[in-house]
Design an enzyme around this catalytic site. Sequence first.
Site, PDB file in Angstrom:
ATOM      1  N   CYS A 174       0.825  -1.204   0.000  1.00  0.00           N
ATOM      2  CA  CYS A 174       0.000   0.000   0.000  1.00  0.00           C
ATOM      3  C   CYS A 174       0.861   1.256   0.000  1.00  0.00           C
ATOM      4  O   CYS A 174       0.474   2.287  -0.562  1.00  0.00           O
ATOM      5  CB  CYS A 174      -0.935  -0.009   1.198  1.00  0.00           C
ATOM      6  SG  CYS A 174      -0.103  -0.253   2.789  1.00  0.00           S
ATOM      7  N   HIS A 477      -1.578   0.725   7.411  1.00  0.00           N
ATOM      8  CA  HIS A 477      -2.024   0.823   6.016  1.00  0.00           C
ATOM      9  C   HIS A 477      -1.846   2.258   5.527  1.00  0.00           C
ATOM     10  O   HIS A 477      -2.164   3.221   6.243  1.00  0.00           O
ATOM     11  CB  HIS A 477      -3.484   0.400   5.898  1.00  0.00           C
ATOM     12  CG  HIS A 477      -4.020   0.483   4.509  1.00  0.00           C
ATOM     13  ND1 HIS A 477      -3.552  -0.305   3.481  1.00  0.00           N
ATOM     14  CD2 HIS A 477      -4.978   1.279   3.966  1.00  0.00           C
ATOM     15  CE1 HIS A 477      -4.201  -0.007   2.367  1.00  0.00           C
ATOM     16  NE2 HIS A 477      -5.078   0.947   2.642  1.00  0.00           N
TER      17      HIS A 477
END
Length: 1294
Positions: A174, A477
Amino acid sequence: VTPASSRELIENASEEPRVLCIVQDTTNAKTVNERLTLNLPASTTLSKLFEDVAHKASYVNGTFDLAWGKTGDMVNQTPPTRPSSEMSLTESGFEPGKRNFLQLTDKDGEQPQIASVSDSGLDDSSQERFIGPLPRDGTVGCSSDYSSPSYSYSSILNKSDTGYVGLVNQAMTCYLNSLLQTLFMTPEFRNALYNWEFEESEEDPVTSIPYQLQRLFLLLQTSKKRAIETTDVTRSFGWDSSEAWQQHDVQELCRVMFDALEQKWKQTEQADLINQLYQGKLKDYVRCLECGYESWRIDTYLDIPLVIRPFGASQAYGSVEEALQAFVQPETLDGANQYFCERCKKKCDARKGLRFLHFPYLLTLQLKRFDFDYTTMHRIKLNDRMSFPEELDMGPFIDVEDEKSPQTESCTDSGAENEGSCHSDQMSNDFSADDGVDEGICLDSASSTERVLKPKSSLTFELFSVMVHSGSAAGGHYYACIKSFSDGQWYSFNDQHFHYQLCFYISKMTVKLRFYFPKYLDCDDFPEHIKHLVQREKESEEQEKRQREIERNTCKIKLFCMHPVKMMAMMENKLEVHKDKTLREATEMAYKLMELDGVVPLDCCRLVKYDEFHEYLERSYEGEDDTPMGLLLGGVKSSYMFDLLLETRRAEQVFQPYKPGEVMVKVHVVDLKTDTIAPPVSIRAYLNQSITEFKQLIAQVKLSAETMRVVLERCYNDLRLLYVPNKTLKAEGFFRSNKVFVESSESPDHQVTFTDSLLWKLLDRHGNTIRLFVSLPVQSPGTNRTICQKQQQGSSTSDSQKSSDTSDFEHIESPSPSQEPDSSSVSAVVAVDNRELENRIRAASGGAYSDPETQFPGEERSDSEVNNDRSTSSVDSDILSSSHSSDTLCNADSGPIQLANGLDSHSITSSRRSKANEGKKETWDTAEEDSGTDSEYDENGKSKAESYYLYFRAEPYAQEDGSGEGGQKCVLVHVDKRITLSAFKQNLEPFVGVTSTQFKVFRVYANNQEFESVRLNETLSSFSDDNKITIRLGRALKKGEYRVKVYQLLVNDAEPCKFLVDTVFAKGMTVKQSKEELMPQLKDQCKLDLNIDKFRLRKKTWKNPGTVFLDYHVYEEDINISSNWEVFLEVLDGPEKMKSMSQLAVLTRRWTPAQMKLEPFQEVVLESSSVEELKEKLSEISGIPLENLEFAKGRGTFPCDISVLEIHQDLDWNPKVSTLNVWPLYICDDGAVVFYRDSTEEPMEQSEDERNELMKKESSRLLKTGQRVSYSPRKEKALKIYLDGGPVKDPGQD
């Protein structure tokens, strides 16, 4: 304040110190977390301060007050002054060079008045807007119906709605996706990348980073997919699949990738692209406060790292502006840190700081949220709130001083760039049209989407990208919020998902901000080489689309085939056939897939519907060779409830039609004369057939239907004799696939009750026999052992005259070694080699050694076939058990026809529990139970209630891996699993060469771990086919004996648990007797010459010492003992203090804060569980006054190690209890650890260096002892991009 007046103010105040004011607005609950930051010259008047605060806060001047505030506290004191005061900030108590905290409060109990447009003199567009905090009126920058305290966004949009394409997250990439989307949304970077042309003749496209980025950007701009892969880009980085599971910092990736691009772009037009877009300049200076001499150097930067929370501070900066002010705030060097001035030739007070000289076209701010906690020695993430503006004015932070005065000189440090004198025109950013277009950067003023710019200073940057990290320092994330310059909308790019970003509530998670200087042109026209690349990518995407279409129309189904050559085994594969392919074409594909070319002609093969779970041939497809597979299989599905079988036949055979509704039956023919069970024959029948009709069908294999007995095995241990002639197969319990045993001899066994007949005994033996691989000792004693075996009743040696109790049946009561050998029934055997071992096996079996291919004991079996317990099926895995030569019968009016059989293999049988063992609990060898307390068995393992004749036969076995060579002997044993371990060992005596009491049996598990089987009365019911057993010489445990591991307890050693010896304790033995038996072993094996009164035994629970065993204690009466038991042996310094079980032995350790030291352990013996007695004992041995003594229970596993930096605060000192056996202590057994200290003793004062050094030592010590387990992060790999295609691996590295 206009830009001109602001510059004049800065020029006039350049030589004087500045005052950093941080104002907290406490007048409104919505603004209490906002901070206003002002960096003013010290000569600024208080009235000017009020004007600046009013302008910043959008209040009417004179409608609020300012009060002093302390960090983190809401303290309102007397206002520093009134708005009309003309006193300077320094005269009013403000401290230059430090942060001055103020609070904006109500005036006379009334809230401040919000300034209108006319009051401020500016229109709405000129007011400063923040993306971090919620606007005060709840309407600006946010939808009116928003009520959630966290950020949110609209529903996921398709590409047709947004025009953007997502990136697929490979696993933990990510951070890469966020950076790539930001670079793609930067028109200047994207266009410059498009202008670069790849030369395939010079470099491999797979390893070219710019080329793969170029392809990725083109796909993001032109692809019709919702999301695309990034594997080609990461492959060009030299990464393998493991890198996808490593999460890295996005800032680190940005730096490394920019370095890699610069290396790849050397000697090209794009060589200086990164510097053109992202590089700025700043001055690192030191100025003497006595003579004004300044030493400086010029440094370049690609981003500005902003501290969230200063080192040692408890409060973080509230905004980006505040952090920027702190970044350029000079530091005073005084005291021990004085600077040596080259002009003064002495150490003087000086100011050291940074000044911005030049800002880049794209300004990147890195918020340093990841930090290191030196107290816990852990990496942490700072989640403090920090607001950031949508428009950032960098004018106040630029160095605008005029050319240096004569007293200011420049010096160049090693490696620094000498810029000479810095003129004002060099230190300001002039983004004029004269710069032109460089490296693909389009700066023309004309644009189809020209934006209306509001009045702002020449150094105002617009926010266009925010990178967000949600999670902790250990992992989380990343996603990016990016502003589109085509429509002015904000979008959230979260891997393959993208959304309209309506509101920002991410001020606690933002890690990177990117600001844009507002002049750009996005080039729409592609260069010629890019147009060609676009065309290639479109063709590739169309090809991929066509391939996906084919995949969607492809039937994927399991395919099985009984290969006639390859070990006669069932082969499995996956058949992938297009739905429009015919059955004939699919058969040809399966024929090639199973490699039958040259083995069986194609016209001797066919595909039939097959149920692998029930091992049932459902139907054949006669006359449907031209039917599409999509119709035959019921369409294209992700999974099918059935499989396909490629059936083969010999040239002279014909295929049997399989009709829906038929059931499959495997028929095993039993021969009572030879005690054998033949391989199965497959037949098909109907559930509505009667038993009589079924017998007639079976009679086609040349059996007599009149004398035929049919036994159905419905499930394990369920043999059902089918004796009612008119009963249907369905009523008898037949299912799709079944197994039956048939016997048609004219023996008297027909007249006997089925459960007492020879047929039942043979089938019972058949179902309970398992195969074991037994490894014998390398060197067995050469003693001429003779083993007596029970022989058949009668003198005939013919196999046809054997009775039910003869041949391979073995009574569990084996003769004792003292029996005289009989020449007719025994043979002398000697353990020499495998040839003599084979002779011994033949002798032990009384000459009944037979070919395993023709007799049941040698038939091959597998774990899956033995353990395949399917409650829904009436049979086990024997559906696949038939020889290749056996025939398949069918219901036909004509006579027997030679038919092909599609399921041929050897006979396989499955284990089942016998009636004798029904309901008996199966136990494992490691269960903690007495090996000889079960009264159901005698010492030899013989059942007192009933004697059984159990099967045992062995044959030589050569291990396939060759490990059996070099003297290692192995035997393959077929044995009834209902046999006891005692009888099994007695049967192994002739092969081992010693009596069963002189060797041990070890069971080998899948991971090659060995565990000794010691319970002689237990059966082998827990064993299964092909289990491995190792025989080792040595005295086996007798009834009531237990093997014990003895460890030495060393309480004050770094490793307190040390293994000593293995020994044997017996039931009824006292502790003193066991100590007497231990002493010679300790002396011989461990060189420990101990007096019996100088050591004790105590309970061991993992690493924790427990109950002290007294000499008069008896095992099994006073002390519970079990298999593979472990005890501690502790050497005593003096006489034994423990005399009674009512006493309590506690291990105590003194903590001395003044020395930051833990003393060695001392044992304290208490007569009761009283806290007062414990304190008195501790006071007696330490000299600490009773009123000053504090104690705490240790935590964790012995020795309960804890850092000396944490023990003083972390333990629960001096609990308010009167007894030790209550919460929170729960000290109820010996061996508890108690720390104690003097409450009046203060911890030693340490400098920062001493504390850091002690911290390192403690961390190293605790890691070695394995006590620090509270934080165990995954080992991180350094982020690298390899320019040569990948890392060079060491051939010798594992």
